[in-house]
Design an enzyme around this catalytic site. Structure first.
Site, PDB file in Angstrom:
ATOM      1  N   TYR A  58      49.872  38.076  42.414  1.00 57.44           N
ATOM      2  CA  TYR A  58      49.868  38.099  43.878  1.00 57.44           C
ATOM      3  C   TYR A  58      51.254  38.453  44.410  1.00 57.44           C
ATOM      4  O   TYR A  58      52.266  38.313  43.715  1.00 57.44           O
ATOM      5  CB  TYR A  58      49.415  36.751  44.459  1.00 57.44           C
ATOM      6  N   CYS A  59      51.279  38.918  45.660  1.00 55.24           N
ATOM      7  CA  CYS A  59      52.528  39.106  46.385  1.00 55.24           C
ATOM      8  C   CYS A  59      52.468  38.229  47.632  1.00 55.24           C
ATOM      9  O   CYS A  59      51.773  37.214  47.642  1.00 55.24           O
ATOM     10  CB  CYS A  59      52.770  40.570  46.712  1.00 55.24           C
ATOM     11  N   PHE A  60      53.164  38.597  48.705  1.00 52.99           N
ATOM     12  CA  PHE A  60      53.210  37.712  49.859  1.00 52.99           C
ATOM     13  C   PHE A  60      51.877  37.662  50.601  1.00 52.99           C
ATOM     14  O   PHE A  60      51.336  36.600  50.874  1.00 52.99           O
ATOM     15  CB  PHE A  60      54.326  38.114  50.820  1.00 52.99           C
ATOM     16  N   GLY A  82      49.007  42.466  49.609  1.00 50.65           N
ATOM     17  CA  GLY A  82      48.928  43.843  50.094  1.00 50.65           C
ATOM     18  C   GLY A  82      49.558  44.853  49.163  1.00 50.65           C
ATOM     19  O   GLY A  82      49.244  44.908  47.960  1.00 50.65           O
ATOM     20  N   TYR A 133      50.354  34.936  48.608  1.00 51.87           N
ATOM     21  CA  TYR A 133      51.022  33.647  48.778  1.00 51.87           C
ATOM     22  C   TYR A 133      50.722  33.031  50.136  1.00 51.87           C
ATOM     23  O   TYR A 133      50.458  31.827  50.252  1.00 51.87           O
ATOM     24  CB  TYR A 133      52.545  33.806  48.611  1.00 51.87           C
TER      25      TYR A 133
END
Length: 367
Positions: free
Chosen positions: A94-96, A99, A123
């Protein structure tokens, strides 16, 4: 390829391995227990891309990102992601926000022959889920607060129960002037995330209530979430009792034996440095309560402490520490707790020693 997921409950309850591809500076401000940080961009690269985005827009920022992360750097990062995927075939990345960055990592992994799923919403969505879960849990499940004098073993009661929220454990602090550990406390977000996951687990297991140790708003540098703290001030108290001798022995183990072991583990090559840091830790704790203790009492306890430290350094014997611990209980902690209890008597629903308290709370949780 396994599907991308937004089943946050399963991710946390089953401790599913996750790879966080945000920059290290983002990761350091808040993460989840056990998650591994393998960034798409390091901090300086992210900063450059962010500046470019502000001045030139998304397309230019994406182009700059590809320019910064290419060739050998790109290969190294793909290798790190691939190693994580191989070691954790059931995991996610995952990222923030779930996206561009996580999608790009997925794409580059796919080009390397590895199909690996991501967390939808990233996140930000998982953090929101945990905040909501903690708030729901503390409103849906009645709270019970374990209180008692210093050294009665409140933390041991918390550890013995499956429906407890361990504020001190997650804050990595014992909640007193001597409560610091040899290693730092987590940041506030990490503290809240760990607390929320524990509440989610207790809810999932079907407990009828939650148990916490009586704490102030601050546990070291960590702040108990406001709504949780408000509800704790209204909850029934279960008063834990133990003999003075047992309390001194328990504090000797926590503050002296265990803390010396912590500093020794950090400096295995230099026992003298470890002991100096340990001694500084103890004397610093006493200094922090000088005003409330009074200068004369503080000096007397300091003299006892310094003698005990000298004996421990010379022979390894810790028994002399009992004198200053007993004095600290008699002159500082016990009067403070007696004053605090005077305003809480009407909330006390049970009093007893450790086994009786654990049995009472276990029975209460099944109602």
């Amino acid at each position: 390829m396994r599907a991308n997921t937004d089943d946050f409950r399963r991710l946390f309850l089953q401790s599913v391995p996750m790879m966080d591809v945000r920059a290290p500076v983002e990761f350091s401000k808040g993460a989840f227990p056990g998650v591994v940080n393998q960034p798409l961009m390091i901090d300086t690269e992210r900063q450059q891309v962010g500046t470019c985005y502000k001045h030139s827009g998304q397309d230019a920022a994406i182009a700059l990102g590809h320019k910064l992360v290419h060739g050998e750097i790109k290969e190294q990062r793909i290798a790190a992601w691939s190693a994580f995927a191989a070691a954790n075939p059931e995991g996610y990345l995952y990222c923030f926000r779930g996206g561009l960055r996580s999608q790009l990592v997925q794409q580059w992994l796919a080009e390397a022959g590895i199909e690996y799923p991501r967390v939808v919403g990233g996140y930000k969505a998982m953090r929101r889920f945990l905040i909501d879960s903690l708030e729901k849990a503390v409103h849906d499940l009645p709270l019970n607060i374990v209180a008692g004098l210093t050294g009665t073993g409140k933390t041991e009661v918390i550890a013995a129960l499956g429906n407890s929220l361990d504020l001190e454990g997650h804050a990595h602090h014992r909640g007193s002037s001597f409560g610091r550990h040899a290693t730092p406390q987590p940041n506030q977000v990490d503290f809240e995330n760990a607390l929320a996951i524990e509440a989610l687990d207790a809810t999932e297991k079907g407990f009828a209530d939650l148990v916490l140790e009586d704490e102030g708003r601050m546990v070291g540098s960590c702040t108990v979430p406001l709504e949780l703290f408000r509800l704790m001030q209204q909850a029934p108290l279960i008063w834990l009792e133990d003999s003075f001798v047992n309390r001194v022995t328990r504090i000797l183990g926590d503050y002296v034996v265990d803390m010396h072991a912590e500093f020794s583990a950090l400096h295995p090559e230099n026992p003298e440095t470890a002991f100096d840091l340990f001694a500084e830790h103890l004397t610093g704790g006493l200094l922090r309560i000088r005003k409330r203790l009074g200068g004369e009492k503080q000096q007397a306890l300091l003299a006892c402490m310094e003698y005990a430290l000298a004996e421990q350094r010379r022979s390894g014997d810790v028994d002399a520490h009992r004198d200053w611990i007993a004095g600290l209980l008699t002159d500082y902690y016990d009067p403070m707790y007696a004053y605090q209890r005077s305003g809480k008597d009407e909330r006390v629903v049970f009093s007893g020693e450790q086994q009786a308290v654990v049995e009472y709370l276990e029975e209460r949780s099944r109602r």
